[in-house]
Motif scaffolding. Structure first.
Motif, short mmCIF file in Angstrom:
data_model
loop_
_atom_site.label_atom_id
_atom_site.label_comp_id
_atom_site.label_asym_id
_atom_site.label_seq_id
_atom_site.Cartn_x
_atom_site.Cartn_y
_atom_site.Cartn_z
N TYR A 209 0.83 -1.21 0.00
CA TYR A 209 0.00 0.00 0.00
C TYR A 209 0.86 1.26 0.00
O TYR A 209 0.52 2.26 -0.65
N SER A 210 2.02 1.23 0.67
CA SER A 210 2.89 2.41 0.74
C SER A 210 3.47 2.78 -0.61
O SER A 210 3.97 3.89 -0.79
N GLY A 211 3.41 1.89 -1.57
CA GLY A 211 3.96 2.16 -2.90
C GLY A 211 2.92 2.78 -3.83
O GLY A 211 2.56 2.19 -4.85
N CYS A 212 2.43 3.95 -3.47
CA CYS A 212 1.40 4.60 -4.30
C CYS A 212 1.97 5.12 -5.62
O CYS A 212 1.21 5.47 -6.53
N MET A 213 3.30 5.17 -5.74
CA MET A 213 3.91 5.62 -6.99
C MET A 213 4.99 4.64 -7.42
O MET A 213 5.82 4.22 -6.62
N LEU A 214 4.94 4.28 -8.69
CA LEU A 214 5.93 3.39 -9.28
C LEU A 214 6.66 4.13 -10.39
O LEU A 214 6.18 5.15 -10.91
N THR A 215 7.81 3.61 -10.75
CA THR A 215 8.43 4.03 -12.01
C THR A 215 8.53 2.80 -12.90
O THR A 215 8.94 1.72 -12.46
N VAL A 216 8.11 2.97 -14.14
CA VAL A 216 8.06 1.87 -15.10
C VAL A 216 8.89 2.27 -16.32
O VAL A 216 8.76 3.38 -16.85
N GLY A 217 9.73 1.36 -16.76
CA GLY A 217 10.57 1.63 -17.92
C GLY A 217 10.75 0.40 -18.77
O GLY A 217 10.38 -0.72 -18.39
N ALA A 218 11.33 0.59 -19.94
CA ALA A 218 11.54 -0.49 -20.88
C ALA A 218 12.89 -0.33 -21.55
O ALA A 218 13.39 0.79 -21.73
N ARG A 219 13.44 -1.46 -21.93
CA ARG A 219 14.68 -1.46 -22.70
C ARG A 219 14.33 -1.82 -24.14
O ARG A 219 13.91 -2.95 -24.42
N ILE A 229 4.06 4.36 -22.46
CA ILE A 229 3.67 3.67 -21.23
C ILE A 229 2.41 4.35 -20.72
O ILE A 229 2.46 5.51 -20.30
N ASN A 230 1.31 3.65 -20.83
CA ASN A 230 -0.01 4.23 -20.49
C ASN A 230 -0.22 5.58 -21.18
O ASN A 230 -0.71 6.54 -20.59
N GLY A 231 0.20 5.62 -22.45
CA GLY A 231 -0.01 6.82 -23.26
C GLY A 231 1.06 7.87 -23.12
O GLY A 231 1.02 8.88 -23.83
N HIS A 232 2.04 7.66 -22.23
CA HIS A 232 3.12 8.63 -22.04
C HIS A 232 4.36 8.19 -22.80
O HIS A 232 4.81 7.04 -22.66
N SER A 233 4.94 9.07 -23.60
CA SER A 233 6.14 8.73 -24.35
C SER A 233 7.31 8.56 -23.41
O SER A 233 7.51 9.35 -22.47
N ALA A 234 8.10 7.52 -23.65
CA ALA A 234 9.25 7.23 -22.80
C ALA A 234 10.45 6.91 -23.68
O ALA A 234 10.31 6.41 -24.80
N LEU A 235 11.63 7.18 -23.17
CA LEU A 235 12.87 6.87 -23.86
C LEU A 235 13.41 5.53 -23.40
O LEU A 235 13.02 4.99 -22.36
N HIS A 236 14.32 4.99 -24.18
CA HIS A 236 15.00 3.75 -23.84
C HIS A 236 15.65 3.85 -22.46
O HIS A 236 16.40 4.79 -22.18
N MET A 237 15.34 2.89 -21.59
CA MET A 237 15.93 2.78 -20.24
C MET A 237 15.66 4.00 -19.38
O MET A 237 16.36 4.25 -18.40
N THR A 238 14.62 4.77 -19.72
CA THR A 238 14.28 5.95 -18.92
C THR A 238 12.90 5.74 -18.33
O THR A 238 11.89 5.80 -19.04
N PRO A 239 12.80 5.48 -17.02
CA PRO A 239 11.50 5.20 -16.42
C PRO A 239 10.64 6.45 -16.29
O PRO A 239 11.16 7.57 -16.21
#
Length: 884
Positions: A209-219, A229-239
C-alpha cells in the motif's frame, strides 16, 4: 581477395593498435579533424566508399568521424572500398560489436554493462581490395585502423552503419516501488511474473500500500525505437512515474520499431495491496495537485515532494488546488523553513488549504515564489511536505498545438509574447475569419517593442513545425508589424514563403523556406532594419502567376518602382532601408536571383552567405545578385555554380529610369569584396556595372583557376578591403591588439606562454595599427582573421591540438615561417573561423573543432590575454566589428 590472416595475427594487430592509443599527439583527436602535422598526413585515408547508402557527412580525409551510413532494413551486408593515402600504411577494418551468448543475448559485465569486441570480422586490406561486412539490425560500428610501421603512429576512422530496425520487441521491463525508500516495505524492484521474455506479453506484480507511486521503464532494441507507457512517451531505459490505486492497475507498454510501422504491446497488471486502518490514519500523501497560471516541469506524483515550474512574465497570481489521498488529512500552505541540511522543518505565514478548493496566491514583483504544502495525516502526527519553487519567465509563453491556436496567437500577439509552435504540419486557410488576411495563411499586424519583441518559434529544439497553405496561392507567413523574432520553422507550399510588409526591426532566422511558387523571403513597403540570417532558402519560383514569370527570387528587398505610391497606380512605400542578409544558405533550385535589391532601398548588406547558383534562371541579366538601390555591401559570400550554367555575372548593378525615380542614379557606391566563387571555369565577369553607380571591388577570388574580371563603366578597382577593430561586447568594451614588437624566442618563458605573439585586450584606439584586422574569405562561410598590415599572418589557437582543453592562448603566426610542418596552410581547419551574427555582434567559432564549441574569447580586463575557449555565452566572447 582479402589477404588470409590467422586469428592470432589479427588479434595481435588489434592489441598493438590499442596499446598505441596511449602514444602520439593525436590520441585525443579521433572525433575531430586530422591536424596538419606532416607525420600524420601519411595516415589519412584517401578513399572511403560503400556499395549502398549515403555517407554523412561526405567523406573528408581530414575528418575521422563518427560518420553515419543509414541503410534500409533489407540490407544484410555492405561492400567497402578504402585505401590509405600512403601505400606503406597498413589498413585493418573491423567491427566493434556486442558479445553474445549461445542464445544470441548480449553478454554483460559485473556491473550490468554490455560487453563489446573490437575484432568483429577483422581483415587487413591490400590496395584495391573490397572488404565485406555483415550487418545486423540497428547500429554497426565499423573502424578503419591505419598504422604506420615507419613512424609507429596510428589513426582510426569510425563509421556507424545503421540498418533500419523493423523489430519492435522489447529487451527488458523494469518496475520500481518508489515507496520503498521511505517505508522500507516490500522491495525496491518489483518481481515480474513470469520472468521477462521478449516473446511473452503479459506480466503481473504486487506492491505494498505504501507504494502509491511506481516508475516503469523499458529497454528497447534500438535507440531509434519508441515506447509509450499508459499513453506517455518514454525513452530507452528511462522510467516514467505512475501513481497506482488500491487493487489492480493495468500498465500497457506499446513499443514501436524504428521503421514506425511494426509494434508490440506488453501488459503488466500491478496489484497494490489494500490499506489497513493504521496505514490510512498515517497516510499524509496527496492524491492530486494542480496549478493554474503556472507550468510545472514534471507531472504530479504522490511521492514526489518537490516541484519546479514557471509562470509568465505578466502573471499576477497563481491558483493552487490539492486533495489529500485520505479523507481526514489536513493541509496548510506557507513559506518554508529549513534546517542546516536544507531539510524542511516547518512553514511560516501558514494558510489553510481546503481539499478541492483553489487557493489564490498573489505574486509580488520578485522573480521567484517558494511555497510548501504541509499535509498532516488524520492521526495528527504524521506530516509530509510538498515543495513548490516557481520562477517568473522573461517572456509570456503561448503554446500553439493546432492551426487555429496558431492563427489566434498571431492575431492577438502582445509585446513579450513567445509563441511556441508544436512540431507538426500546420496547414492554414487564408481568410479574414481564419488567418485574418485573405492573402496569407498565417498573419499578424501586431508589434512588439525594442525591449519586448514578439517571438514565434518551434516548440522542440531540432524538430521544425511545418507551416504551409491549403492551396499554394497565398503567402505562408506575413507580418505587418515590428519587432518580431521568427525562428526554427519550416515554411513551404505557398505563393511566397515569408513576407514583411511595412514591418521593421524584425529578425527572421533559422528557417527552412522551400518549394514555394514565387519568392522565398520578401521585404517590401517600407520594411527597414530587418535581419535575415542563418536560413536555408531553396526551390523557389516553382509556379509563378501569369505576367510575373520572373518571380522566383530567394530574397527580395524593396519594391519595383511601378509599385511605389508615387507611381500612377502604385501603393507601396519604397523606403526599405538598412536590411541585413547574413549567413544564409541559398539554393539549390532558386529559379531567379538569389538576392534582388530593388530601387529605393538603401544600405542593404549581403554578407557571409553561401549561394548555390546551379539552378539560377534569372530574367535580370543572368546574375545571382541584382542591385538597383543605394549603398549596398556585398561581401564575404561563397558562390557555387560548378556546372557553369545560366550565370552571366555574380553581381549586376543597374539604374531604373522612371519620372518619379530621382535617387537611383549618380555617384552612389556599391561595395563588392572578399567574395569567393567556383563557377566551373566559366569565363564571366564577376560584377557588371550597367548604370552610373560606382561599384568598388577588391579581393574577390575564384577557386576554378579563372582570372577575376569585372565590366562596366562604374567599376572602381582601387578600393581596399575595410579593416576592423574587434571590440568585445562588454559593458566597458576593449579591443583586440596584437603583441608588438613580436617576442624573441630566446626571451620567452615557454612554461608560461607560447613563443608566438599573443593577443591582448586594450583600450580601443584607431591610431594603433595592431588593433586593425581584416576578415579574409576562406570558403564555406569561414574567414581568416589577419592583421590589416600583414595579411600573411593569421590569428589562430596556439596549437592545432586544442580540442579537449578548456582554453588555449590565441596567437598570430605566419604559417610558412612559424609552422613549416603544415603541409597545406590554406586547409588548416584551426586557422578558420565561422562568424555567427547576433544583431550587431559576432561570435567567432573555430573550425578546428567539429562540435563548434570553441570560440574566440576576450577579457574584461585591460591587458587580459585573448583565448580560444569553450563557448559559455559570456559578453567577452561576442565582438562588434568597427569599420575603419
Amino acid at each position: 581477395m582479402l589477404r588470409s590472416k590467422s586469428f592470432f595475427f589479427i588479434f595481435f594487430s588489434i592489441i598493438s593498435l590499442t596499446l598505441l592509443q596511449g602514444c602520439g599527439d593525436d590520441s585525443g583527436r579521433k572525433k575531430g579533424p586530422v591536424t596538419d602535422y606532416a607525420n600524420y598526413t601519411d595516415l589519412r585515408l584517401s578513399q572511403l566508399g560503400f556499395s549502398t547508402g549515403t555517407l554523412v557527412p561526405e567523406f573528408d580525409p581530414d575528418y575521422t568521424g563518427i560518420y553515419s551510413l543509414m541503410l534500409e532494413s533489407d540490407v544484410a551486408g555492405v561492400d567497402i572500398t578504402a585505401a590509405p593515402a600512403d601505400e606503406n600504411v597498413q589498413l585493418l577494418i573491423a567491427k566493434k560489436e556486442l558479445q553474445l551468448d549461445d542464445n544470441g543475448n548480449p553478454l554483460l559485465d559485473e556491473n550490468g554493462n554490455n560487453l563489446y569486441t573490437s575484432a568483429g570480422e577483422a581483415n587487413i586490406i591490400e590496395a584495391g581490395e573490397v572488404d565485406t561486412k555483415s550487418l545486423h539490425n540497428g547500429d554497426n560500428i565499423i573502424e578503419f585502423r591505419l598504422y604506420s610501421p615507419e613512424t609507429g603512429t596510428f589513426l582510426i576512422y569510425t563509421v556507424n552503419a545503421h540498418r533500419l530496425n523493423s523489430d519492435a520487441k522489447l529487451l527488458g521491463l523494469f518496475v520500481s516501488n518508489e515507496g520503498f525508500v521511505t517505508s522500507g516495505e516490500g522491495t525496491r524492484v518489483l518481481t515480474l511474473t513470469p520472468t521477462f521474455d521478449a516473446a511473452v506479453r503479459d506480466y503481473a506484480a504486487t506492491v505494498p500500500y505504501s507504494g502509491c507511486m511506481l516508475t516503469v521503464g523499458a529497454r528497447t532494441n534500438s535507440r531509434y525505437a519508441s515506447v509509450e507507457i499508459n499513453g506517455h512517451s518514454a525513452l530507452h531505459m528511462t522510467p516514467i512515474p505512475l501513481d497506482v490505486e488500491e487493487g489492480d492497475n493495468l500498465v500497457e507498454l506499446v513499443s514501436t520499431a524504428e521503421d514506425n510501422e511494426s509494434t508490440e504491446t506488453y501488459r503488466i497488471t500491478i496489484t497494490r495491496t489494500e490499506a489497513t486502518a493504521e496505514q490510512l490514519a498515517a497516510d499524509a500523501t496527496l492524491d492530486s495537485m494542480e496549478l493554474v497560471n503556472a507550468d510545472l516541469t514534471r507531472g504530479f506524483g504522490c511521492l514526489t515532494d518537490f516541484y519546479q515550474g514557471a509562470y509568465n512574465n505578466d502573471v499576477t497570481s497563481v491558483l493552487l488546488n490539492a486533495t489529500p489521498s485520505v479523507t481526514g488529512a489536513t493541509m496548510r500552505v506557507g513559506t518554508p523553513e529549513y534546517d542546516d541540511d536544507d531539510v524542511y522543518t516547518g512553514i511560516t505565514d501558514a494558510v489553510t488549504l481546503a481539499a478541492g478548493t483553489p487557493l489564490d496566491i498573489a505574486l509580488a514583483a520578485e522573480s521567484e515564489l517558494n511555497r510548501v504544502i504541509e499535509v498532516t495525516a488524520s492521526d495528527g502526527t504524521t506530516i509530509k511536505y510538498y515543495g513548490l519553487s516557481l520562477s517568473r519567465r522573461d517572456t509570456n509563453w503561448v503554446t500553439a498545438e493546432t492551426v487555429e491556436e496558431l492563427q489566434t496567437a498571431l492575431l492577438n500577439a502582445e509585446p513579450n509574447d513567445e509563441i511556441f509552435v508544436l512540431p507538426i504540419t500546420h496547414e492554414g486557410v487564408a481568410s479574414l475569419e481564419t488567418s485574418g488576411h485573405v492573402d496569407a495563411y498565417f498573419y499578424s499586424a501586431q508589434s512588439g517593442t525594442a525591449d519586448h519583441p514578439i517571438t514565434l518559434r518551434g516548440a522542440v529544439t531540432g524538430a521544425f513545425p511545418v507551416l504551409t497553405g491549403s492551396d499554394g496561392t497565398k503567402d505562408v507567413l506575413r507580418l505587418d508589424g515590428n519587432y518580431w523574432v521568427v525562428n526554427s520553422l519550416e515554411i513551404t507550399g505557398g505563393r511566397n514563403g515569408v513576407v514583411l510588409d511595412r514591418a521593421s526591426h524584425n529578425t527572421i532566422e533559422g528557417l527552412s523556406v522551400h518549394h514555394v511558387n514565387e519568392r522565398g523571403v520578401l521585404l517590401r513597403n517600407g520594411s527597414s532594419n530587418n535581419t535575415i540570417r542563418r536560413n536555408h532558402i531553396s526551390h523557389t519560383g516553382l509556379s509563378p502567376r501569369e505576367n510575373v514569370e520572373a518571380f522566383g527570387e530567394a530574397i527580395v528587398v524593396g519594391s519595383s518602382a511601378d509599385d511605389w505610391s508615387a507611381a500612377p497606380s502604385g501603393t507601396l512605400d519604397e523606403k526599405d532601408y538598412e536590411n541585413r542578409i547574413h549567413n544564409n544558405l541559398i539554393g539549390p533550385g532558386v529559379l531567379a536571383e538569389a538576392v534582388d535589391i530593388k530601387e529605393g532601398t538603401q544600405q542593404t548588406e549581403v554578407k557571409y552567405n553561401i549561394l548555390d547558383g546551379s539552378s539560377t534562371g534569372s530574367e535580370e541579366e543572368g546574375a545571382l545578385i541584382v542591385v538597383k538601390g543605394l549603398s549596398a555591401e556585398i561581401s564575404h559570400n561563397d558562390v557555387i555554380n560548378t556546372s557553369a550554367s545560366h550565370l552571366h555575372h555574380l553581381l549586376v548593378v543597374k539604374d531604373v529610369e522612371r519620372d518619379w525615380v530621382t535617387d537611383s542614379s549618380g555617384s552612389d557606391i556599391i561595395d563588392f569584396y572578399q567574395n569567393i566563387s567556383d563557377l566551373g571555369g566559366a569565363e564571366i565577369a564577376l560584377a557588371n556595372s550597367l548604370g552610373e553607380h560606382t561599384v568598388r571591388v577588391a579581393d574577390n577570388f575564384r577557386k576554378d583557376a579563372v582570372d577575376v574580371s569585372y565590366t562596366g563603366q562604374g567599376i572602381d578597382d582601387s578600393f581596399q578591403t575595410p579593416a576592423f577593430q574587434l571590440q568585445a561586447g562588454t559593458e566597458n568594451p576593449l579591443c583586440l591588439e596584437e603583441e608588438r614588437p613580436y617576442p624573441l624566442v630566446e626571451e620567452v618563458d615557454t612554461t608560461l606562454r607560447p613563443t608566438l605573439p599573443l593577443i591582448y585586450m586594450r583600450a580601443c584606439d584607431t591610431s594603433v595599427s595592431a588593433q586593425l584586422w581584416r576578415l579574409v574569405q576562406a570558403e564555406e562561410g569561414y574567414v581568416r582573421i589577419v592583421p590589416a598590415d600583414d595579411d600573411k599572418r593569421v590569428l589562430v589557437p596556439a596549437s592545432p591540438s586544442f580540442v579537449g582543453s578548456l582554453s588555449i592562448f590565441a596567437v598570430t603566426m605566419n604559417p610558412e615561417e612559424d609552422f613549416t610542418r603544415i603541409i597545406n596552410p590554406e586547409n588548416g581547419f584551426y586557422m578558420r573561423w565561422l562568424m555567427r551574427h547576433d544583431e550587431d555582434e559576432v561570435i567567432f567559432i573555430n573550425k578546428g573543432d567539429w562540435g563548434r564549441r570553441y570560440v574566440l574569447s576576450g577579457s574584461d580586463d585591460v591587458d587580459g590575454t585573448v583565448k580560444t575557449a569553450i563557448n559559455t555565452g559570456a559578453d567577452f566572447q561576442r565582438f562588434r566589428l568597427i569599420p575603419q
